[in-house]
Design an enzyme around this catalytic site. Structure first.
Site, short mmCIF file in Angstrom:
data_model
loop_
_atom_site.label_atom_id
_atom_site.label_comp_id
_atom_site.label_asym_id
_atom_site.label_seq_id
_atom_site.Cartn_x
_atom_site.Cartn_y
_atom_site.Cartn_z
N ASP A 1 2.11 6.34 -2.30
CA ASP A 1 2.76 5.08 -1.97
C ASP A 1 2.68 4.92 -0.44
O ASP A 1 2.24 5.81 0.29
CB ASP A 1 4.20 5.06 -2.50
N GLU B 1 12.81 -3.96 -2.80
CA GLU B 1 13.01 -2.56 -2.42
C GLU B 1 14.39 -2.33 -1.80
O GLU B 1 15.38 -2.91 -2.24
CB GLU B 1 11.87 -2.08 -1.53
#
Ligand code: NOJ
Length: 747
Positions: A314, A518
């Site tokens: 990621d 997020e």
């Protein structure tokens, strides 16, 4: 003499060709790897054998497109030659991606296609072996970064449809759009679970149940990859969705039993569905960052689960091993740990050289083996060959607008409709009569494209540029279109609302959340905003009939207002057609069929709260998992189950469902299993099957389920949770639609 000279000339020419194949164009087959007739394995081995270490490491590097644009890494300006040279020629980087919000300006499908083509052309021209780049994007609910692309409900809404076939179609449509812009890799779907409403990524999940989430994620993979030019990504492996206090990327303390029983299954289902790539959890589990966990990334993912595709890190997560998680004090060691743990490609995302030079030196010093590099590059090249990139590296920009703009609006509407979940309907206030003459429409989400799309739409944090708003039907637009003759008064002002309320037959409040993504969405007390609460309170004090429509990505704290409203419709983040879907449900043009894919807590003090809790825990949510009302009524009868089966045999369960009401409707038949005893503490009940059926008034259908190993097995053994996964003999109860029946498994 002449003959010999010819030979020398031929050998020299051959050598020149061998060393500089890129001069001769992509269409010439000079080497076995360029021959599309050969098996992919052979092509990969041939290409690998020709590559230098620097070229291999370049393939393991992924760069964010903003690094190639404009003046700095956050500028969306045109492609910048200096950086193209640095990244694609000097560091021979093999992959580029657009993170949330990284789009060309202007942001049309055609501009995207031209941008990816230009990057590809540069890469091919400057690659000695003409290796194409693979381009990635987060198309998590449609090709959502592209202006004009149709946006579908976020996963949490799709999960409420309990319709994997619909999820597959939505993913297929998104993949067509993705491919039309020259993008080959979609960082979706999410296999994490919606276990904690405080977590800012709750809406990206398919809800709290591993079985339902697994079915949906697998359907999504099948849809994305039905487009042969697109690879899907199972993310974020694993244990990401239970961070402490629901704070994104805080450590998650998880027993191995919980990992195996709750968190692994959706990922296992995606592997079964053939998912091409994986992305690790960006956080830490039991104190170990997953990007450095050899146990999770190699022992579990490769050796136990048998995944053989690419693992991409990621965003900046190798850097974070030392900068955030501090398990080393320098970047080089972080790279060593991560690559040796099993990461094949690093989403760098900006500093190519920092990654490539360190990794090269690690190999030269014997700290990362050449075999490990070859293994990673072999997987990456295999993916590129499978996607046909060597044969078709470019896309036709002429087609991009045609394929994408205004496409599949019917599908978007269908997905939004099926996601609508009716939580409360006092005195059957809904559906509203189509003759309703006057409506007061209030609330911060009544006319907000940004809110109904949610995060990951145009921008990372949502469509927040007024000049880059995607086309969409808001609730206001939807109601105006559905009731052209009615007086629909729309205001954001409380006093004005109170005045207008006098004439209105009904008040519709559209509230909930805005867009976020997020960690920016983490919220210890997710609730409605104060202005909307004040509106509801004041209008209810006036005795008004109130319908509350919630737009948002998670259960919100509404316990204090539930009694002040007559109906509640959860619309999730419904996307482009959200407003028309809400209007259809409110007016009864569509009978709602959504069922909650999570438990709706009364307060955060109840967390964690799950329907499949241990028998020693309590469960008292505001609305339970699987809840959702309809305008018709279904009755269940004839629950039959094979009453005695031997270990290893399949259990068959069937039940009859009838539509007893006056309206056609869809019902989600949910089958739960509860063991009477177990090798470990039993769970109260677990979902082991579901089916969505449509019934005309008076119609009956019998639904049959087969329960095999997957549905019946649990993790045995002591507290380490490392025992075998097996079916325990004993008595079990199946429950469906309020009915129960028992069966026995004998050894
Ligand atoms: C970070 C997010 O965690 C991940 O889901 C996403 O795919 C990458 N950024 C790329 O945008």
């Amino acid at each position: 003499m002449l003959k010999r000279n010819w030979r020398v000339i031929l050998v020299v020419c051959g050598l020149i060709l061998a060393l500089t194949p890129n001069l001769y164009g992509a269409d010439k087959v000079l080497f076995p790897y360029q021959d599309p007739q050969l098996p992919i394995e052979e092509r990969v081995e041939d290409l690998l054998s020709r590559m230098t270490l620097a070229e291999k490491v370049g393939q393991m590097t992924q760069i964010e497109v903003a690094r190639l644009m404009g003046r700095d890494q956050w500028d969306r300006g045109p492609l910048n030659n200096t950086w193209l040279r640095n990244i694609l020629r000097d560091n021979v980087v093999g992959s580029v991606f657009s993170g949330g919000g990284s789009a060309p300006v202007p942001n049309t499908p055609r501009d995207w296609a031209e941008m990816t083509n230009a990057i590809q052309a540069y890469a091919l021209e400057h690659s000695r072996l003409r290796i194409p780049i693979i381009y990635g994007v987060d198309a998590v609910h449609g090709h959502n970064t592209v202006l004009g692309a149709t946006i579908y409900p976020h996963n949490i809404g799709l999960a409420a449809t309990w319709n994997p076939e619909l999820v597959r179609k939505v993913a297929e449509a998104a993949a067509n759009d993705v491919a039309a812009t020259g993008v080959h890799w979609n960082f979706a779907p999410v296999g994490d679970l919606g276990l904690d409403m405080r977590w800012g990524r709750f809406y990206e999940t398919f809800g709290e149940d591993p079985y339902l989430a697994g079915e949906m994620a697998a359907a999504s993979v099948a849809g994305f990859q039905s487009e042969p030019r697109v690879a899907a990504t199972a993310k974020h492996f694993v244990g990401y969705s239970e961070p402490e206090q629901g704070q994104d990327r805080a450590n998650a303390e998880l027993s191995l039993r919980s990992l195996r029983e709750v968190h692994f299954p959706p990922f296992e289902k995606m592997i079964e569905a053939g998912v091409a790539t994986f992305m690790p959890n960006s956080g830490t589990v039991n104190g170990v960052p997953v990007h450095a966990s050899h146990y999770l990334l190699t022992e579990v993912l490769r050796n136990q689960m048998g995944f053989d595709g690419v693992v991409v890190s990621d965003w900046e997560d190798i850097v974070k091993l030392y900068s955030t998680y501090r398990i080393t004090d320098n970047y080089r060691d972080a790279i060593r740990l991560s690559v040796n743990a099993g990461v094949d490609m690093s989403m760098v995302p900006h500093d190519a050289k920092g990654f490539t030079s360190n990794l090269i030196s690690l190999v030269e010093d014997g700290l990362v083996s050449e075999e490990r590099i070859d293994e990673a590059v072999r997987r990456i090249l295999t993916l590129k060959f499978k996607l046909g990139l060597f044969e078709n590296p470019f896309v036709d920009p002429e087609q991009a607008d045609k394929v994408i703009l205004n496409a599949n609006r019917d599908l978007a509407k269908r997905a939004a409709l099926e996601s609508m979940t009716l939580l409360k309907n006092k005195n059957n206030i809904l559906p509203l009569a189509k003759t309703t003459g006057s409506i007061l429409l209030v609330g911060s989400n009544a006319h907000s494209i940004t809110s109904q799309m949610g995060g990951w739409t145009i921008g990372w944090q949502g469509a927040d540029n007024p000049w880059e708003l995607p086309p969409a039907v808001t609730v206001r637009d939807g109601l105006l279109a559905a009731l052209p003759k009615a007086d629909i008064h729309f205001t954001a002002d409380l006093n004005r609302a109170l005045q207008l309320a006098d004439e209105a037959e009904v008040v519709i409040v559209v509230a909930g959340e805005g867009a976020y993504a997020e960690m920016h969405g983490d919220n210890l007390e997710p609730s409605l905003n104060q202005a909307d609460k004040d509106l509801i309170k004041a209008l209810s004090a006036e005795g008004k009939r109130i319908v509350l429509v919630l737009i948002g990505g998670r259960p919100l704290l509404i316990t204090d207002i539930v009694d002040q409203v007559d109906a509640i419709l959860m619309a999730f983040y419904p996307g482009t057609e959200g407003g028309s879907a809400v209007a259809d449900v409110l007016l009864g043009s569509y009978n709602p069929s959504g069922k909650l894919p999570f438990s709706w807590p009364r307060s955060t003090a109840q967390l964690p709260q799950r329907y499949n809790h241990w028998i020693t825990s309590s469960y008292d949510p505001l609305y339970p998992f699987g809840w959702g009302l309809s305008y018709t009524s279904f009755s269940y009868s004839n629950l039959k189950v094979s009453n005695r089966v031997k270990l290893g045999e399949t259990v068959e369960v069937s039940v009859r469902v009838e539509n007893r009401g006056k309206m056609v409707g869809e019902e989600v038949v949910q089958l739960y299993l509860s063991p009477s005893h177990g090798p470990t503490l039993p769970r109260q009940r677990s979902l082991v099957g579901f089916a969505k059926i449509q019934l005309e008034p008076g119609e009956r259908k019998t639904v049959t389920f087969q329960l095999g190993f997957q549905e019946l097995a649990s993790i045995h053994g002591d507290i380490l949770g490392d025992g075998e996964k097996a079916v325990a003999p004993g008595e079990y109860t199946v429950s469906v639609g309020g009915l129960q029946n028992k069966f026995k498994i004998t050894p």
